[in-house]
Design a protein around this motif. Structure first.
Motif, PDB file in Angstrom:
ATOM      1  N   PRO A  98      12.820  -1.916 -15.229  1.00  0.00           N
ATOM      2  CA  PRO A  98      12.305  -1.424 -13.942  1.00  0.00           C
ATOM      3  C   PRO A  98      13.281  -0.517 -13.197  1.00  0.00           C
ATOM      4  O   PRO A  98      12.866   0.418 -12.521  1.00  0.00           O
ATOM      5  N   ALA A  99      14.573  -0.782 -13.337  1.00  0.00           N
ATOM      6  CA  ALA A  99      15.552   0.074 -12.660  1.00  0.00           C
ATOM      7  C   ALA A  99      15.468   1.511 -13.160  1.00  0.00           C
ATOM      8  O   ALA A  99      15.671   2.462 -12.389  1.00  0.00           O
ATOM      9  N   GLU A 100      15.162   1.685 -14.443  1.00  0.00           N
ATOM     10  CA  GLU A 100      15.022   3.027 -14.995  1.00  0.00           C
ATOM     11  C   GLU A 100      13.787   3.724 -14.438  1.00  0.00           C
ATOM     12  O   GLU A 100      13.796   4.937 -14.211  1.00  0.00           O
ATOM     13  N   VAL A 101      12.725   2.957 -14.227  1.00  0.00           N
ATOM     14  CA  VAL A 101      11.511   3.542 -13.636  1.00  0.00           C
ATOM     15  C   VAL A 101      11.815   4.027 -12.224  1.00  0.00           C
ATOM     16  O   VAL A 101      11.447   5.151 -11.834  1.00  0.00           O
ATOM     17  N   ILE A 102      12.487   3.186 -11.445  1.00  0.00           N
ATOM     18  CA  ILE A 102      12.832   3.553 -10.064  1.00  0.00           C
ATOM     19  C   ILE A 102      13.745   4.770 -10.054  1.00  0.00           C
ATOM     20  O   ILE A 102      13.604   5.658  -9.203  1.00  0.00           O
ATOM     21  N   GLU A 103      14.666   4.832 -11.017  1.00  0.00           N
ATOM     22  CA  GLU A 103      15.573   5.977 -11.114  1.00  0.00           C
ATOM     23  C   GLU A 103      14.782   7.248 -11.410  1.00  0.00           C
ATOM     24  O   GLU A 103      15.003   8.299 -10.793  1.00  0.00           O
ATOM     25  N   LYS A 104      13.852   7.157 -12.349  1.00  0.00           N
ATOM     26  CA  LYS A 104      13.055   8.330 -12.713  1.00  0.00           C
ATOM     27  C   LYS A 104      12.208   8.810 -11.540  1.00  0.00           C
ATOM     28  O   LYS A 104      11.953  10.008 -11.384  1.00  0.00           O
ATOM     29  N   LEU A 105      11.758   7.877 -10.708  1.00  0.00           N
ATOM     30  CA  LEU A 105      10.959   8.235  -9.536  1.00  0.00           C
ATOM     31  C   LEU A 105      11.832   8.817  -8.411  1.00  0.00           C
ATOM     32  O   LEU A 105      11.287   9.330  -7.409  1.00  0.00           O
ATOM     33  N   GLY A 106      13.141   8.716  -8.553  1.00  0.00           N
ATOM     34  CA  GLY A 106      14.040   9.265  -7.534  1.00  0.00           C
ATOM     35  C   GLY A 106      14.092   8.443  -6.267  1.00  0.00           C
ATOM     36  O   GLY A 106      14.361   8.986  -5.186  1.00  0.00           O
ATOM     37  N   LEU A 134       0.828  -1.203   0.000  1.00  0.00           N
ATOM     38  CA  LEU A 134       0.000   0.000   0.000  1.00  0.00           C
ATOM     39  C   LEU A 134       0.867   1.261   0.000  1.00  0.00           C
ATOM     40  O   LEU A 134       0.520   2.260  -0.636  1.00  0.00           O
ATOM     41  N   ARG A 135       1.976   1.220   0.710  1.00  0.00           N
ATOM     42  CA  ARG A 135       2.883   2.371   0.721  1.00  0.00           C
ATOM     43  C   ARG A 135       3.534   2.579  -0.644  1.00  0.00           C
ATOM     44  O   ARG A 135       3.931   3.692  -0.995  1.00  0.00           O
ATOM     45  N   ALA A 136       3.655   1.487  -1.400  1.00  0.00           N
ATOM     46  CA  ALA A 136       4.261   1.585  -2.734  1.00  0.00           C
ATOM     47  C   ALA A 136       3.282   2.118  -3.772  1.00  0.00           C
ATOM     48  O   ALA A 136       3.700   2.573  -4.842  1.00  0.00           O
ATOM     49  N   LEU A 137       1.993   2.072  -3.461  1.00  0.00           N
ATOM     50  CA  LEU A 137       0.962   2.397  -4.446  1.00  0.00           C
ATOM     51  C   LEU A 137       1.132   3.779  -5.080  1.00  0.00           C
ATOM     52  O   LEU A 137       1.093   3.900  -6.314  1.00  0.00           O
ATOM     53  N   PRO A 138       1.322   4.858  -4.312  1.00  0.00           N
ATOM     54  CA  PRO A 138       1.468   6.176  -4.957  1.00  0.00           C
ATOM     55  C   PRO A 138       2.660   6.241  -5.906  1.00  0.00           C
ATOM     56  O   PRO A 138       2.589   6.894  -6.957  1.00  0.00           O
ATOM     57  N   TRP A 139       3.746   5.567  -5.554  1.00  0.00           N
ATOM     58  CA  TRP A 139       4.930   5.569  -6.423  1.00  0.00           C
ATOM     59  C   TRP A 139       4.661   4.808  -7.712  1.00  0.00           C
ATOM     60  O   TRP A 139       5.077   5.234  -8.799  1.00  0.00           O
ATOM     61  N   VAL A 140       3.956   3.682  -7.592  1.00  0.00           N
ATOM     62  CA  VAL A 140       3.615   2.902  -8.781  1.00  0.00           C
ATOM     63  C   VAL A 140       2.725   3.715  -9.708  1.00  0.00           C
ATOM     64  O   VAL A 140       2.940   3.769 -10.930  1.00  0.00           O
ATOM     65  N   GLN A 141       1.742   4.370  -9.137  1.00  0.00           N
ATOM     66  CA  GLN A 141       0.847   5.187  -9.964  1.00  0.00           C
ATOM     67  C   GLN A 141       1.599   6.342 -10.610  1.00  0.00           C
ATOM     68  O   GLN A 141       1.352   6.686 -11.778  1.00  0.00           O
ATOM     69  N   GLN A 142       2.523   6.949  -9.870  1.00  0.00           N
ATOM     70  CA  GLN A 142       3.327   8.031 -10.431  1.00  0.00           C
ATOM     71  C   GLN A 142       4.198   7.509 -11.575  1.00  0.00           C
ATOM     72  O   GLN A 142       4.375   8.181 -12.602  1.00  0.00           O
ATOM     73  N   GLY A 143       4.739   6.304 -11.407  1.00  0.00           N
ATOM     74  CA  GLY A 143       5.554   5.714 -12.460  1.00  0.00           C
ATOM     75  C   GLY A 143       4.747   5.416 -13.705  1.00  0.00           C
ATOM     76  O   GLY A 143       5.210   5.665 -14.832  1.00  0.00           O
ATOM     77  N   LEU A 144       3.548   4.907 -13.540  1.00  0.00           N
ATOM     78  CA  LEU A 144       2.684   4.645 -14.685  1.00  0.00           C
ATOM     79  C   LEU A 144       2.379   5.940 -15.438  1.00  0.00           C
ATOM     80  O   LEU A 144       2.458   6.001 -16.664  1.00  0.00           O
TER      81      LEU A 144
END
Length: 284
Positions: free
Chosen positions: A274-282, A93-103
């Motif tokens: 996925p590593a690039e997505v995590i990088e873009k999310l900071g 659940l804590r990851a949800l906002p980050w996942v949505q931001q990544g999408l």
């Protein structure tokens, strides 16, 4: 013209699978933050798109609304009452906002309706697509078997948690395994129960017994006059009849929700590693 294959992703289902079923933990560079849920979500989604589709699909991710279960719990207080929101459950659940931001960052459409469960949104999307583009291929990425009630020749479930060769589930696969058709699925589950949703089913009636009761396409409503409710199991069904009908109501998906986003028919942008997505999310 038929649109690109449509991949409807059960967002919370994939997020939970990533958080608790990924083969290795993924940590931030300082080792202080667990990024497994965020990383695994995009890793599993990316692999599914690359390996399961011959042509790029349109991807639409659907999440459960915060108050999505309220209507069903109002009808039955036991519905999903077995789900405990402990510290472990808060991880995805804590990851949800980050996942949505990544999408959003990669132009992948997603829907979250506060008062709706994801399965009702996906069922409405399937109904809309089948009406507007009847021959379009639709895939529902989830491990939730309740989606079996939506299946037909152009709508299938994709369960990448299963072994290769068993991941694509259509009407034939449902009948071969359970002995019922997609149209009978809610009837079948009302009789057998669904532990994941805390629906107990009729005591003593398992999958084989339920399939026999519903053989030859019989609908649940036809059971009382069918002559099949004999013996101890038949008596158990009769005694629990009103409750069985209520359970079926919980299992059936809504097909008429107002949708804030509709499929475009065009393939979605390709997801990076996925590593690039995590990088873009900071998050690293």
């Amino acid at each position: 013209m038929t649109g690109a294959p449509l991949l409807l992703v059960d967002g919370h289902n994939l997020l939970w699978r990533g958080a608790f079923g990924f083969p290795a933990d993924v940590l931030s560079r300082d080792k202080q933050r667990d990024l497994t849920a965020e990383f695994a979500f995009f890793a599993l989604l990316g692999v599914a798109i690359r390996e399961e589709f011959a042509e790029p699909p349109e991807v639409l991710v659907v999440f459960d609304g915060e108050h999505g279960t309220a209507e069903r719990q109002g009808a039955d207080s036991g519905y999903k009452a077995n789900r405990v929101l402990d510290e472990a459950a808060l991880k995805p659940l804590r990851a949800l906002p980050w996942v949505q931001q990544g999408l959003t960052g990669y132009s992948i459409a997603w829907i979250e309706i506060d008062t709706a469960e994801a399965d009702d949104v996906i069922a409405t999307l399937v109904t809309t697509v089948r009406r507007d583009d009847p021959r379009r291929e639709v895939w529902i990425m989830s491990g939730d078997r309740d989606y079996y009630q939506l299946l037909d020749e152009h709508v299938r479930v994709l369960n990448t948690g299963m072994k290769r060769g068993n991941r694509h589930i259509g009407p034939a696969e449902v009948f071969d395994r359970f002995g019922v058709t997609p149209a009978q699925w809610a009837d079948f589950r009302a009789l057998t129960g669904d532990p994941a949703d805390n629906i107990p089913g009729v005591k003593g009636v398992g999958t084989s017994s339920a399939a026999r009761l519903l053989a030859d396409g019989l609908a649940l409503d036809e059971l009382p006059a069918s002559g099949r409710l004999t013996g101890a199991k038949g008596k158990a069904v009769e005694q629990a009849w009103e409750q069985v009908l209520a359970w079926r109501g919980l299992i059936r998906m809504r097909l008429d929700l107002p949708l804030p986003v509709l499929p475009t028919g065009l393939p979605s942008r390709e997801l990076p590693k996925p590593a690039e997505v995590i990088e873009k999310l900071g998050l690293w």
